[in-house]
Design a protein around this motif. Structure first.
Motif, short mmCIF file in Angstrom:
data_model
loop_
_atom_site.label_atom_id
_atom_site.label_comp_id
_atom_site.label_asym_id
_atom_site.label_seq_id
_atom_site.Cartn_x
_atom_site.Cartn_y
_atom_site.Cartn_z
N GLU A 163 0.76 3.17 3.84
CA GLU A 163 -0.45 3.96 4.08
C GLU A 163 -1.03 4.28 2.72
OE1 GLU A 163 -0.34 8.08 5.64
OE2 GLU A 163 -0.10 7.10 7.57
N ASP A 164 -2.36 4.30 2.63
CA ASP A 164 -2.93 4.72 1.36
C ASP A 164 -4.10 5.67 1.63
OD1 ASP A 164 -4.88 2.94 2.16
OD2 ASP A 164 -4.09 1.32 0.89
N GLU A 165 -4.79 6.06 0.57
CA GLU A 165 -5.86 7.05 0.74
C GLU A 165 -6.93 6.55 1.68
OE1 GLU A 165 -5.49 9.97 -0.33
OE2 GLU A 165 -3.82 9.65 -1.72
N GLU A 166 -7.13 5.23 1.71
CA GLU A 166 -8.18 4.68 2.57
C GLU A 166 -7.79 4.72 4.04
OE1 GLU A 166 -8.69 0.84 0.80
OE2 GLU A 166 -9.22 1.81 -1.09
N THR A 167 -6.50 4.48 4.33
CA THR A 167 -6.09 4.41 5.74
C THR A 167 -5.50 5.71 6.25
OG1 THR A 167 -3.91 3.61 5.12
CG2 THR A 167 -5.57 1.94 5.58
N ALA A 168 -5.25 6.68 5.38
CA ALA A 168 -4.59 7.92 5.79
C ALA A 168 -5.45 8.70 6.78
CB ALA A 168 -4.29 8.78 4.57
N ARG B 276 0.88 5.86 -0.92
CA ARG B 276 0.22 7.04 -1.47
C ARG B 276 1.26 8.13 -1.65
NH1 ARG B 276 -0.75 11.05 2.36
NH2 ARG B 276 -0.31 10.39 4.50
N PRO C 197 0.85 -1.19 0.00
CA PRO C 197 0.00 0.00 0.00
C PRO C 197 0.89 1.25 0.00
CG PRO C 197 -0.23 -1.23 2.08
CD PRO C 197 0.76 -1.96 1.24
#
Ligand code: FES
Length: 144
Positions: free
Chosen positions: A139-144, A128, A126
Motif C-alpha cells: 500500500e502506498d500514499e496513492e492507494t491508502a 508506506r 509499494p
C-alpha cells in the motif's frame, strides 16, 4: 520494525514473496551513495523495478530503511545478505547481496552489478510508513 537494529535486515512475507527490510547505518548509506555507478547496470533505476516515488541511489523513502523483494531477478533464488565491505571476494565491495545460484551481486539498495546473470535491480514493492516503526507493504500514499 522496532526491533530492527542498525545494520540488520529482517524478512517478512507479502503475497507469498519474501520482503527484506534493511536498517542501513550511516556508513552503509555512505558506501551505497558513494559507490561507482559505472560498475552497476542500472544505477539510476531507469528500469521499472520500483514505484514512481522511489528514486535516487538508495531507492527508498527514508534513507536508512531499504525495502526490497528478496528474489533474484535472474531465476528467482534468494540472495544472501553480505553487508560488510570484506564479505565477498570483490574489490571495493560496498556491501549488499550475493546470489549463490549463478553469481549475481546487488548493492544495499538492490542495484545489480554489471556482468552478472541478473538483468535488473531487485524489485521495490509499494509501501508506506504508518508510523516511524510500522511499514505497510503493498500500500502506498496513492492507494491508502
Ligand atoms: S538466480 Fe540469482 S544469479 Fe541466477
Amino acid at each position: 520494525m522496532s526491533k530492527l537494529e542498525p545494520g540488520q535486515r529482517m524478512t517478512v512475507e507479502w503475497r507469498g514473496r519474501p520482503v527484506w527490510i534493511i536498517n542501513r547505518t550511516p556508513e552503509m548509506i555512505e558506501r551505497t551513495e558513494g559507490f561507482d555507478g559505472s560498475r552497476l547496470s542500472d544505477p539510476e533505476s531507469q528500469e521499472p523495478q520500483q514505484p514512481g516515488y522511489i528514486s535516487g541511489p538508495l531507492r527508498s523513502i527514508r534513507p536508512e530503511i531499504g525495502v526490497l523483494i528478496g528474489i533474484c531477478t535472474h531465476l528467482g533464488c534468494s540472495p544472501l545478505f553480505r553487508p560488510e565491505p570484506d564479505a565477498v571476494d570483490m574489490d571495493n565491495w560496498p556491501g549488499g547481496f550475493f546470489c549463490p545460484c549463478h553469481g549475481s551481486f546487488f548493492d544495499l539498495a538492490g542495484r545489480v552489478f554489471r556482468n552478472v546473470p541478473a538483468p535488473t535491480n531487485l524489485e521495490v514493492p509499494p509501501y508506506r510508513f504508518e508510523t516511524d516503526d510500522i511499514i505497510i507493504i503493498g500500500e502506498d500514499e496513492e492507494t491508502a
